[in-house]
Every structure is written in structure tokens, then in C-alpha cells.
Design a protein around this motif. Structure first.
Motif, short mmCIF file in Angstrom:
data_model
loop_
_atom_site.label_atom_id
_atom_site.label_comp_id
_atom_site.label_asym_id
_atom_site.label_seq_id
_atom_site.Cartn_x
_atom_site.Cartn_y
_atom_site.Cartn_z
N LEU A 614 8.39 -26.72 -17.35
CA LEU A 614 9.05 -27.18 -16.34
C LEU A 614 8.78 -28.85 -16.47
CD1 LEU A 614 9.08 -23.95 -14.29
CD2 LEU A 614 11.22 -25.14 -15.53
N LEU A 615 7.17 -28.92 -16.19
CA LEU A 615 6.77 -30.85 -16.14
C LEU A 615 7.35 -31.23 -16.92
CD1 LEU A 615 2.94 -29.08 -15.02
CD2 LEU A 615 5.05 -30.10 -13.50
N ALA A 616 7.30 -30.86 -17.89
CA ALA A 616 8.11 -31.50 -19.44
C ALA A 616 9.90 -32.40 -18.79
CB ALA A 616 7.99 -31.19 -20.62
N LEU A 617 10.60 -31.33 -18.73
CA LEU A 617 11.97 -31.34 -18.56
C LEU A 617 11.69 -32.34 -17.15
CD1 LEU A 617 12.96 -27.28 -18.98
CD2 LEU A 617 13.37 -29.71 -20.06
N ARG A 618 10.84 -31.85 -16.73
CA ARG A 618 10.68 -32.27 -14.76
C ARG A 618 10.92 -34.36 -15.22
NH1 ARG A 618 11.83 -35.39 -11.18
NH2 ARG A 618 11.79 -35.17 -8.97
N TYR A 619 10.18 -33.90 -15.48
CA TYR A 619 9.29 -35.80 -15.40
C TYR A 619 8.86 -36.61 -17.58
CZ TYR A 619 7.29 -34.34 -11.41
OH TYR A 619 7.08 -33.68 -10.37
N SER A 620 9.11 -35.86 -18.31
CA SER A 620 9.28 -37.03 -19.40
C SER A 620 10.87 -37.09 -19.85
CB SER A 620 8.91 -35.49 -19.80
OG SER A 620 9.76 -35.13 -20.75
N ASP A 621 10.26 -38.53 -20.79
CA ASP A 621 12.04 -38.67 -21.09
C ASP A 621 12.87 -37.94 -21.46
OD1 ASP A 621 10.22 -39.49 -23.25
OD2 ASP A 621 10.38 -41.49 -23.18
N SER A 629 4.00 -44.40 -14.10
CA SER A 629 3.91 -44.04 -13.07
C SER A 629 4.47 -42.48 -13.16
CB SER A 629 4.92 -44.79 -13.17
OG SER A 629 6.92 -44.70 -14.10
N ASP A 630 5.49 -41.41 -14.21
CA ASP A 630 5.67 -40.55 -14.02
C ASP A 630 4.67 -39.23 -14.25
OD1 ASP A 630 8.99 -40.63 -14.08
OD2 ASP A 630 8.51 -41.31 -16.02
N PHE A 631 3.73 -39.85 -14.78
CA PHE A 631 2.57 -39.37 -14.98
C PHE A 631 2.00 -38.90 -13.14
CE2 PHE A 631 -1.77 -38.33 -14.94
CZ PHE A 631 -2.13 -37.24 -16.41
N ILE A 632 1.78 -39.95 -13.16
CA ILE A 632 1.11 -40.38 -11.81
C ILE A 632 1.47 -39.45 -10.14
CG2 ILE A 632 0.84 -41.69 -9.43
CD1 ILE A 632 -0.79 -43.78 -11.90
N CYS A 633 3.52 -39.30 -10.40
CA CYS A 633 4.10 -38.90 -9.85
C CYS A 633 3.66 -37.28 -9.61
CB CYS A 633 5.61 -39.16 -10.34
SG CYS A 633 5.71 -40.02 -9.21
N THR A 658 2.58 -15.31 -7.10
CA THR A 658 1.00 -16.20 -7.48
C THR A 658 1.48 -17.94 -7.32
OG1 THR A 658 2.01 -16.23 -9.90
CG2 THR A 658 1.12 -14.11 -8.78
N ALA A 659 0.37 -18.35 -7.60
CA ALA A 659 0.03 -19.29 -7.58
C ALA A 659 0.60 -20.09 -8.44
CB ALA A 659 -1.47 -20.18 -7.68
N MET A 660 0.90 -19.74 -9.54
CA MET A 660 2.31 -20.16 -10.70
C MET A 660 3.13 -19.65 -10.12
SD MET A 660 0.57 -21.74 -12.94
CE MET A 660 -0.83 -21.70 -13.38
N GLU A 661 3.91 -18.57 -9.51
CA GLU A 661 5.23 -18.34 -9.07
C GLU A 661 5.28 -19.82 -8.35
OE1 GLU A 661 5.83 -13.71 -9.68
OE2 GLU A 661 5.00 -14.93 -7.89
N TRP A 662 4.43 -19.93 -7.20
CA TRP A 662 4.33 -20.32 -6.63
C TRP A 662 5.39 -22.34 -7.18
CZ3 TRP A 662 5.14 -22.54 -1.52
CH2 TRP A 662 4.89 -23.92 -1.41
N LEU A 663 3.71 -22.81 -7.83
CA LEU A 663 3.97 -24.15 -8.87
C LEU A 663 5.05 -24.47 -9.54
CD1 LEU A 663 0.03 -24.72 -9.12
CD2 LEU A 663 1.06 -25.45 -7.32
N THR A 664 5.54 -23.15 -10.13
CA THR A 664 6.83 -23.28 -10.69
C THR A 664 7.58 -23.46 -10.24
OG1 THR A 664 6.20 -22.01 -12.54
CG2 THR A 664 8.60 -21.60 -12.52
N LEU A 665 7.60 -22.59 -8.77
CA LEU A 665 9.03 -22.93 -7.51
C LEU A 665 9.30 -24.86 -7.14
CD1 LEU A 665 12.08 -21.87 -5.44
CD2 LEU A 665 9.87 -21.45 -4.22
N VAL A 666 8.15 -25.96 -6.58
CA VAL A 666 7.96 -26.19 -6.16
C VAL A 666 7.66 -27.81 -6.90
CG1 VAL A 666 6.95 -25.48 -4.20
CG2 VAL A 666 5.50 -26.42 -6.40
N MET A 667 7.65 -26.83 -8.35
CA MET A 667 7.68 -28.19 -8.97
C MET A 667 8.61 -29.22 -9.67
SD MET A 667 4.33 -29.90 -8.76
CE MET A 667 3.88 -30.72 -9.87
N TYR A 668 9.49 -28.16 -10.28
CA TYR A 668 10.88 -28.10 -10.50
C TYR A 668 11.58 -28.85 -9.71
CZ TYR A 668 13.94 -28.19 -14.09
OH TYR A 668 15.36 -28.74 -14.51
N SER A 669 11.56 -28.57 -8.21
CA SER A 669 12.54 -28.84 -7.62
C SER A 669 12.96 -30.25 -7.35
CB SER A 669 12.16 -28.22 -6.07
OG SER A 669 10.70 -28.49 -5.46
#
Length: 669
Positions: A614-621, A629-633, A658-669
Motif C-alpha cells: 500500500l505504501l508503494a501504491l500511495r507514494y511511489s511513481d 520527497s515522497d519518502f519523507i512524507c 491491531t497496529a497493522m490494521e490501524w496503519l493500513t487504514l491511515v497510511m493509504y487514506s
């Protein structure tokens, strides 16, 4: 047959290193220390006068002007020319530059590209100006034969009949172009030595990068793709026209015998197809192409309005668009420069990387003669530099060889030799060779896997000093044969790691206020964090991302950052920039998926495979790569949200995830 052991024997009097010079350990040109000289002048209440480059015709050069004009030159400081001089006004841009009487368009074209790619801070230190600690002294940095040198000047500028002899800025009280030009003239011996030169030399002197020249009369078939790849990877680009008569403007607006900056390359929809167009800037600050795709040409009527509005400036500033086919017809040479030859990566779906080995000659050697009378046994008498190609893809360029000769006393009238290099493969004769009278001989090749040797040579059978750089694509960085130098790229400490400077930086952008808003943060991050070319390869911070960063750090929820809040952010930036540069082992300016995983682990943050995806989808080209810049964000949000979950859990809040469920939710939003 090539002998790996002969590399040690023949090279024992030569220094080999894997770095490309360091901006943190500068060599002082003429042994002049800027800080010490300025402090001395301030303590005595004096304005600096540079005895090593005096306000005298000797600094101009005897042949630049008729003798009658030479003695009419006056030397004036900016404080004498303008009531309120500044070093930089509203940021530095290519549009600040207007060429003067000196024919140094080649240098100004490179300088225009430098400002476009936001690399000027490497050359122009910001610890100087006319407002604070002014003592008539300035300094600039240039890459000179393998190392960065700091050149000190006084600010007395040559004026002839009330007009600048040298470059003059479009804004009358902005003096960075004129002062930088003077420092470069000092490095090269005189202003006269700027009157005619090679754009390729200036590109390298301003960056320390590798430059490749492409003949537009016999261009590579992939020219359009090379241009677009170079523009995407933020390479410096320039071009030149031929002509016996210099600076003659033709009816079509193109100037003969002149150098330009290439500022963009793109493919746009036109009528029922596509058109490749090139954007070019004239260092005169005026004088534009009048043919198809010029400012008022009818071709733009067939382009989608939004695209037309984005590409067209409609301003007489010397910048214009033209079709790639017209570019090839009216220009002679294209020059592309970057820290590594990423412009040769067009069509590369794997996004491979480049490494570099550098070899500096420490003393003159008599080398074998060149192409015409090279003897088969000569390689036994000459230094051999080995490299190994492991890339199995023989359809793309994978090796670049760059050889630079050092001119005696660094003057243009010094003796020049026709230099070049020979490439051998084990048990083979000469495979490749390239020779030129230029200072810099660079070429690119497609070589099959195997071990090779490079021999620098001259056709004159004379002594000469050289710098050899070998760039290799898609290498195995873990493989270190005992007879081959390990391919290492230049390493520089991230500038953002200077934690003690954050207060000074904060006050610079706060406009004397006690807080900075999103707009000020936007400018600060792009100028301070993305100073060097490698850091900016992944793109700049968008305004929207800066608003998001501010929101994460804004403890008072008032849309601003205090000094204390900014200090916390700055320490995070230092940490993330350091991790990014450590994990980007190939110095490509990007992290791939595996490197991102390693970087997150280095930051001490949690991430499973689903979250990484999800992080790759959200922040990569589109290629799956993440720039700084995207890595810092990404890391700033990931760390903040991780702590937020921990605080909620420790505070007694009932969490049904869980912590992973929480991060999965907030990091791709």
C-alpha cells in the motif's frame, strides 16, 4: 592478453579513488580562505581587494578588446552601480541572465540549466550578500579536475562606457550572475578565456557530472527518447549551432555559432497524432525561434487548451518551443550532463542503476601514441584500468567512459593534445576507441558481459595529466573481485543533517515572524532539503504534501509551525534523509520496494507485506520507485501514526484493531 596483476604494477604511481569530489572538503583556490579574509576586512573596516585577480587589464586579457578600449574600462562595485544591491532577488532563475559583450554564451547556457535544475546552491554559497557582513568579498565553488574548489573574488566589476562588459542581470540590482561570471573567469585565468568555449566543459565544471555530446547531424535513433529521459531525470542540457560567423541571427530567429540551454522535452497530442517538441532558452535573454511551435505559431491552435496554457509562456524572454525535427535541422550538437548517465536509461523497464570508478593521474606520464600508430605491445607500458560488465542486456547502453585532460595552468592558450582511450577485452584486440582535441572525451557503449581494460592515450606521445571515469550499468554491488576496484558512487553527507542550523533556517523563511505557514514550509523544504541534484531526482515537495506535513507537526492546530515544532520536524528530516541516502546504495535518487522495506526497518518502524504494498501504491511513481520527497512524507506519516496508535492503546482507549490494521487504514487514506 590482459593481466589483472599488471593493473597494480603499472598503476602504483597513480591515485585511484571512488569519489567525485566533496563539497564539504573544498580546496581553496590560490589558497584564499573566504571566512578568514572577510573577517579580517570587517575587523579593519576595509573592502576586500583581490591581488590575485586585480581590477586591471591583466584580468580582462590582452586580446578581448582593442587596446584603446581596454584602458577605458572602469571597475565598479555593485554598491557604486546601484543604491540597494542584492545578491539574489526573488530566487535565482535563468531569466535573471542577459549576456553582455563577452562571448560566453556557452558558460551562460550551462548556468541557465543549473538554475532550472535547482543546483545553483552547489556553486553559489548563501553565506554572503550585501545586507549582512558585507566587505566587498564573495566566493563561488566549481568542480575542477576531480575536486570542488572555492574561488574568492572581490566585487569590482568591469564597466565600459557605462555598460557592463560582462553578463548583466535583468533586474538591475541583482548581482549573482555578474559575480559568478567573474569567479569563473578567475578560475580560467581571465575574462578573455570566457570569450568562446565549450558548453560541455561548463556543464561539468558546475556539477562534477558526466556529459555526453550527441551530433544532431547524425543523431542516435533514440534521440527523442533520450531527450525525454534526460528531462525526467532532471539532467542539465544544452545545445549549440554551427557557423563560421558567430552571433549572427538568421531570419528564423536562430543564432549562428551560439550556445543555448535545453529547458524541456515532451510529447504532446497534435491533430490526430503526436508531436515531439523541445523547449530552448537563449542566454541573450531575447531572440527566439520564429518557426513552427514558436510563441504565436498556428500549431498551438490544435493543442488541447489546458496543455497549451501549461507549456506556453507568451513572453519575450529568449525561451521558445520547436519541433524535434526542426531542432535537429537547425542545431548541431546536444549536450546532456548528470551525476550518472541516467539519460541513457530510456525504455528501461527495470530501472537499473549506474556505478562509477574514478582514476586521477597524479603526475604526467608518457603514453602510447594513438589511433594511427598504436603498437600491439604498448599496453604493457601504460596504465590499465579494469572493469567488469555483468549486465546481460546487450540491447541498451551499459558503459560510459569519460576522459578529461588537465590543461597546464588551466588556461585556454595552454598546449592541448588529441587524447582518447582504447578499450580491450581479455584475449582480444582493440574493441573501441575514441579521440578528440577537446578537454573532455566521453562516449557510451553497449558491451557484452566480460572483463575489459581502458587505456588512456594521446596521439602526440607527450606527457599529460588526466582524470578517467568509468560508469557501469546494472552491476552486482556485492561482487568485489580482488583485482577490480569496487564501483562506488560519490557520497556526500546530507545537508539536512546539520541540526544546529535549523534555527537560522527557520528565521530565514519565517520573514522575521515567530512561525512559518504551509507556503513558507513549501519553499523551505524544496530549497533546503532538495539542494543537490540527486536529492531532487524524485521530484519536489508539492504544496499539498507540505500542508500535510505541517498538519502532522502542528501541535497547536493553528496552521503554523513554531520554532520548537519546526525543530522536531528538522530532526525527523535529518534522520529520514540519512536513511534514504544509506539505503540508496546505487545513488539513483530513488528507492525500490526492497530498499523501502530496508529503510523502514532502519527507521525502527513496523511494516508487513500488505502495508509495504500500500505504501508503494500511495507514494511511489509509475515505475514503483520512491524519491526523497515522497519518502519523507511517507516516513513522517508512518512514524506519527505509529506513535498515535501507541498513545491511544496506552491511554486505555478500547481498540478493536491491531497496529497493522490501524496503519493500513491511515497510511493509504
Amino acid at each position: 592478453m590482459l593481466s589483472p596483476h599488471s593493473s597494480r604494477r603499472l598503476g602504483q604511481d597513480w591515485e585511484t579513488t571512488g569519489t567525485a569530489g566533496n563539497l564539504q572538503s573544498l580546496k581553496k583556490f590560490n589558497n584564499q580562505d573566504f571566512s578568514r579574509l572577510r573577517a579580517s576586512c570587517l575587523s579593519q573596516g576595509l573592502l576586500f581587494e583581490d591581488d590575485t585577480f586585480p581590477a586591471h587589464v591583466s584580468s580582462i586579457g590582452p586580446n578581448l578588446l582593442p587596446e584603446s578600449k581596454l584602458w577605458l574600462i572602469q571597475w565598479k562595485r555593485p554598491t557604486e552601480l546601484q543604491g540597494n544591491p542584492h545578491l539574489i532577488v526573488d530566487g535565482a532563475s535563468r531569466f535573471d541572465i542577459m549576456q553582455g559583450e563577452i562571448g560566453d554564451c556557452w558558460m551562460l547556457a550551462a548556468l541557465g540549466s543549473l538554475t532550472l535544475r535547482k543546483q545553483l546552491d552547489n556553486v553559489l554559497p548563501r553565506d554572503q550578500g550585501f545586507q549582512n557582513d558585507y566587505a566587498g568579498i564573495f566566493h563561488f565553488r566549481f568542480w575542477h579536475f576531480g575536486e570542488w574548489v572555492d574561488v574568492v573574488i572581490d566585487d569590482r566589476l568591469p564597466v565600459l562606457n557605462g555598460r557592463y562588459l560582462s553578463v548583466h542581470p535583468r533586474t538591475s540590482n541583482e548581482f549573482w550572475p555578474s559575480l559568478l561570471e567573474k569567479a569563473y573567469a578567475k578560475l580560467r585565468g581571465s575574462y578573455q578565456n570566457l570569450h568562446g568555449g565549450y558548453l560541455s566543459d561548463a556543464l561539468v565544471d558546475f556539477t562534477g557530472g558526466v556529459q555526453v555530446q550527441f551530433s544532431l547531424k547524425d543523431p542516435p535513433s533514440e534521440l527523442e527518447e533520450i531527450l525525454k529521459a534526460a528531462d525526467r531525470s532532471r539532467c542539465l542540457m544544452g545545445c549549440s549551432t554551427s557557423g563560421q560567423l558567430r552571433n549572427i541571427e538568421l531570419r528564423n530567429g536562430i543564432v549562428q555559432g551560439h550556445a543555448y540551454t535545453v529547458t524541456g522535452a515532451t510529447k504532446i497530442r497534435y491533430k490526430n497524432g503526436w508531436e515531439h517538441i523541445i523547449r530552448i532558452w537563449n542566454p541573450w535573454g531575447h531572440g527566439e525561434w520564429k518557426g513552427p511551435w514558436s510563441d504565436d505559431s498556428p500549431e498551438w491552435d490544435y493543442v488541447e487548451p489546458k496543455c497549451r496554457e501549461e507549456l506556453c509562456r507568451q513572453k519575450e524572454d529568449g525561451e521558445f518551443w520547436m519541433a524535434c525535427k526542426d531542432f535537429q535541422q537547425h542545431f548541431s550538437w546536444l549536450y546532456i550532463c548528470n551525476s550518472t548517465p541516467t539519460f541513457l536509461d530510456f525504455g528501461d523497464q527495470n530501472h537499473t542503476r549506474w556505478s562509477m570508478d574514478k582514476h586521477i593521474c597524479q603526475r604526467s606520464q608518457v603514453l602510447s601514441t594513438g589511433r594511427s600508430n598504436y603498437s600491439s605491445g604498448a599496453h604493457s607500458r601504460n596504465p590499465q584500468y579494469f572493469f567488469k560488465v555483468t549486465d546481460s542486456d546487450t540491447k541498451s547502453y551499459n558503459v560510459v567512459i569519460s576522459l578529461i585532460q588537465k590543461y597546464a595552468d588551466n588556461t585556454l592558450d595552454a598546449q592541448k593534445f588529441k587524447i582518447g582511450f582504447l578499450i580491450f577485452r581479455e584475449n582480444s584486440k582493440v574493441l573501441k576507441q575514441d579521440f578528440s582535441l577537446a578537454r573532455d572525451v566521453t562516449n557510451y557503449f553497449i558491451l557484452s558481459p566480460g572483463t575489459y581494460a581502458v587505456l588512456p592515450v594521446t596521439s602526440e606521445n607527450q606527457h599529460f595529466e588526466f582524470l578517467l571515469r568509468i560508469f557501469l550499468k546494472n552491476q552486482d554491488y556485492n561482487e568485489k573481485p580482488n583485482y577490480l576496484p569496487s564501483p562506488v558512487l560519490p557520497k556526500e553527507e546530507p545537508r539536512v543533517n546539520q541540526d544546529s542550523s535549523y534555527k537560522t533556517i527557520f528565521l530565514r523563511y519565517a520573514n522575521q515572524g515567530s512561525a512559518i505557514d504551509a507556503s513558507q514550509l513549501h519553499q523551505l523544504l524544496n530549497e533546503e532539503v532538495l539542494q543537490d541534484e540527486m536529492a531532487s531526482l524524485g521530484g519536489r515537495f508539492s504544496f499539498d504534501s507540505c500542508r500535510g506535513i505541517l498538519a502532522l507537526m502542528d501541535l497547536n492546530s493553528n496552521g503554523q509551525l513554531t520554532l520548537q515544532e519546526f525543530g522536531s520536524l528538522w530532526r525527523c528530516l535529518a534522520k529520514y534523509a540519512d536513511i534514504f541516502k544509506r539505503e540508496d546504495r546505487s545513488r539513483s535518487g530513488f528507492l525500490d520496494a526492497s530498499e523501502l522495506k530496508s529503510a523502514i526497518r532502519a527507521a525502527g518502524l513496523p511494516a508487513n507485506q500488505q502495508l509495504l504494498r500500500l505504501l508503494a501504491l500511495r507514494y511511489s511513481d509509475a515505475a514503483g520507485r520512491i524519491g526523497l520527497s515522497d519518502f519523507i512524507c511517507c516516513l513522517l506519516r508512518l512514524e506519527t501514526m505509529t506513535y498515535a496508535f501507541q498513545n491511544l492503546a496506552e491511554g486505555g482507549t478500547q481498540l478493536s484493531m491491531t497496529a497493522m490494521e490501524w496503519l493500513t487504514l491511515v497510511m493509504y487514506s
